[in-house]
Design a protein around this motif. Structure first.
Motif, PDB file in Angstrom:
ATOM      1  N   SER A 146      -9.131  -1.955  -3.905  1.00  0.00           N
ATOM      2  CA  SER A 146      -7.942  -1.149  -4.199  1.00  0.00           C
ATOM      3  C   SER A 146      -6.732  -1.619  -3.384  1.00  0.00           C
ATOM      4  CB  SER A 146      -8.232   0.330  -3.914  1.00  0.00           C
ATOM      5  OG  SER A 146      -9.145   0.859  -4.845  1.00  0.00           O
ATOM      6  N   TYR A 147      -6.976  -1.989  -2.141  1.00  0.00           N
ATOM      7  CA  TYR A 147      -5.879  -2.466  -1.288  1.00  0.00           C
ATOM      8  C   TYR A 147      -5.285  -3.761  -1.840  1.00  0.00           C
ATOM      9  CZ  TYR A 147      -3.390  -4.278   2.791  1.00  0.00           C
ATOM     10  OH  TYR A 147      -2.429  -4.785   3.623  1.00  0.00           O
ATOM     11  N   ARG A 158      -0.229   6.054  -6.886  1.00  0.00           N
ATOM     12  CA  ARG A 158      -0.976   4.852  -6.502  1.00  0.00           C
ATOM     13  C   ARG A 158      -0.429   4.217  -5.230  1.00  0.00           C
ATOM     14  NH1 ARG A 158       0.138   1.482 -11.413  1.00  0.00           N
ATOM     15  NH2 ARG A 158       1.815   2.992 -11.675  1.00  0.00           N
ATOM     16  N   ARG A 159       0.395   4.987  -4.502  1.00  0.00           N
ATOM     17  CA  ARG A 159       0.994   4.413  -3.301  1.00  0.00           C
ATOM     18  C   ARG A 159      -0.082   4.032  -2.281  1.00  0.00           C
ATOM     19  NH1 ARG A 159       2.586   9.911  -3.388  1.00  0.00           N
ATOM     20  NH2 ARG A 159       1.899  11.198  -1.639  1.00  0.00           N
ATOM     21  N   LEU A 160       0.217   3.025  -1.499  1.00  0.00           N
ATOM     22  CA  LEU A 160      -0.762   2.446  -0.583  1.00  0.00           C
ATOM     23  C   LEU A 160      -1.226   3.446   0.471  1.00  0.00           C
ATOM     24  CD1 LEU A 160      -2.085  -0.337  -0.385  1.00  0.00           C
ATOM     25  CD2 LEU A 160      -0.360  -0.980   1.296  1.00  0.00           C
ATOM     26  N   TYR A 188      -3.084  -3.524  -5.051  1.00  0.00           N
ATOM     27  CA  TYR A 188      -1.795  -2.833  -4.963  1.00  0.00           C
ATOM     28  C   TYR A 188      -0.693  -3.786  -5.433  1.00  0.00           C
ATOM     29  CZ  TYR A 188       2.144  -0.231  -3.026  1.00  0.00           C
ATOM     30  OH  TYR A 188       3.323   0.462  -2.865  1.00  0.00           O
ATOM     31  N   SER A 189       0.133  -3.341  -6.372  1.00  0.00           N
ATOM     32  CA  SER A 189       1.190  -4.158  -6.985  1.00  0.00           C
ATOM     33  C   SER A 189       0.617  -5.402  -7.668  1.00  0.00           C
ATOM     34  CB  SER A 189       2.243  -4.569  -5.939  1.00  0.00           C
ATOM     35  OG  SER A 189       2.851  -3.434  -5.377  1.00  0.00           O
ATOM     36  N   ILE A 213      -7.879  -0.423  -9.749  1.00  0.00           N
ATOM     37  CA  ILE A 213      -6.903  -0.011  -8.734  1.00  0.00           C
ATOM     38  C   ILE A 213      -7.331   1.306  -8.090  1.00  0.00           C
ATOM     39  CG2 ILE A 213      -4.496   0.706  -8.374  1.00  0.00           C
ATOM     40  CD1 ILE A 213      -3.736  -1.120 -10.706  1.00  0.00           C
TER      41      ILE A 213
END
Length: 371
Positions: free
Chosen positions: A175-176, A254-256, A179-180, A201
């Motif tokens: 998931s990390y 979905r922000r880190l 990101y983007s 994600i």
């Protein structure tokens, strides 16, 4: 650390976990807050005020917590009863996939009637449904269905506390790193891989739900003995979320930072359950919301859509936002309750049954089970 296989059955196999129900109610309230505030934003020429912006940004925790709950329920069921593929596929189809298809069609009809959105190419229409694009909230159900496709393989590999912990760490890394994520692919495939309905994600949140399922007794024992500290954790995460959106600007679910926020919030919310359970009205209200949460999730955008087209402009002012929120929750709950009297309504909106565990407090039941 004691290993627990998926085939073992705990002494408390038949008990109902009210803490998870409470967590589900919390997530439901947050999601409705996001969409009430977003509808208000649209009805005010795309303008936020301080309250609707707070509702929208803070509520972004809700959908992600639902992913944790989905993972928890799947892994917890395997831990208690083992896994049978046929039963799993039948259960998931009837309880999730079929309602998803029915409500995708319902929202498509709504858009056809009000917005004159005629049916397009059959392939495009099917793609819309599969990606959860029939309406703005259905993408999450599409994510859950994607996780169902790989869960039979995951549960076969990760069936002990140690292996579930390993899976959680692997999922966190995935998931990390996604990101983007942008693979640079054009067309429908590229849109899917970079879109919000791309399940990998979100995989950490499903995996963390599995972690909670296999370490449930330890988590409940730790968190519920420290309710005031857990409340402090919730306040700290909340303050951090406010600082984040005020500093960075608009953030998505979905922000880190959610890779830390969601585990902390999930455990902390479980920890404050004993405090709120002492308040009878609060407990009963949250129990109903938790029980109806999937139905509320499916129905509430339709209520807001109809509000936006039929309510006078006056009702979209700031002072009516709390009333709008309450009205949506009440109407959705009443609709679900009435629907339950109709035969086969469970195929439209499944409502879980709540088991009465001899009126024992949930914490006591957990402690007895782990003794």
């Amino acid at each position: 650390m004691t290993s627990k296989t998926g085939e073992q059955k705990s002494p408390a196999q038949n008990k109902y976990i009210f803490e998870i129900h409470f967590l589900r109610a919390f997530a439901c309230l947050l999601v409705v807050g996001v969409h009430v505030s977003a509808t208000n934003y649209g009805m005010n020429e795309e303008t936020w005020n301080w309250f609707t912006y707070f509702m929208n940004q803070y509520g972004r925790f809700g959908t992600t917590i639902f992913a944790v709950i989905s993972g928890f329920l799947l892994f917890y069921q395997v831990k208690r009863k083992g896994f049978e593929l046929g039963r799993f596929l039948q259960s998931r189809f009837l309880k999730i996939v079929l309602p998803f298809l029915i409500w995708s069609a319902a929202y498509r009809c709504l858009l056809y009637y009000y917005d004159m959105q005629t049916l397009g190419d059959p392939v495009d229409e099917i793609t819309k449904v599969l990606m959860g694009d029939s309406f703005y909230h259905l993408y999450f159900v599409a994510i859950v269905v994607q996780f169902y496709l790989i869960f039979p393989f995951l549960q076969k590999i990760f069936r002990t506390q140690t292996l579930v912990l390993v899976f959680t760490v692997i999922a966190l890394i995935i998931s990390y790193n996604l990101y983007s994520f942008n693979p640079g692919i054009e067309g429908k495939l590229g849109e899917f891989l970079t879109g919000k309905s791309f399940m990998p994600i979100w995989i950490f949140y499903f995996a963390f739900g599995g972690f909670m399922a296999y370490f449930w007794d330890e988590i409940v024992g730790f968190a519920t003995k420290r309710p005031w500290k857990m409340l402090a954790v919730i306040l700290l995460v909340s303050a951090g979320a406010v600082y984040e959106y005020q500093t960075i600007g608009y953030v998505s679910n979905r922000r880190l930072t959610n890779l830390f926020n969601i585990p902390a919030l999930s455990i902390a919310i479980i920890g404050i359950y004993p405090l709120l359970a002492k308040l009878s009205l609060v407990k009963k209200t949250l129990t109903v919301i938790g029980q109806y949460s999937m139905g509320i999730y499916l129905v509430h955008p339709m209520i807001l859509y109809l509000f936006a087209r039929h309510l006078p402009e006056t009702y979209w002012q700031l002072e009516y936002v709390p009333l709008m929120f309450i009205a949506v929750m009440v109407i959705a709950s009443v609709f679900i309750r009435i629907l339950q009297f109709i035969p086969f309504s469970g195929f439209i909106i499944p409502v879980p049954k709540i088991k009465n565990n001899k009126k024992q407090p949930a914490v006591q039941r957990e402690q007895k089970a782990s003794a």
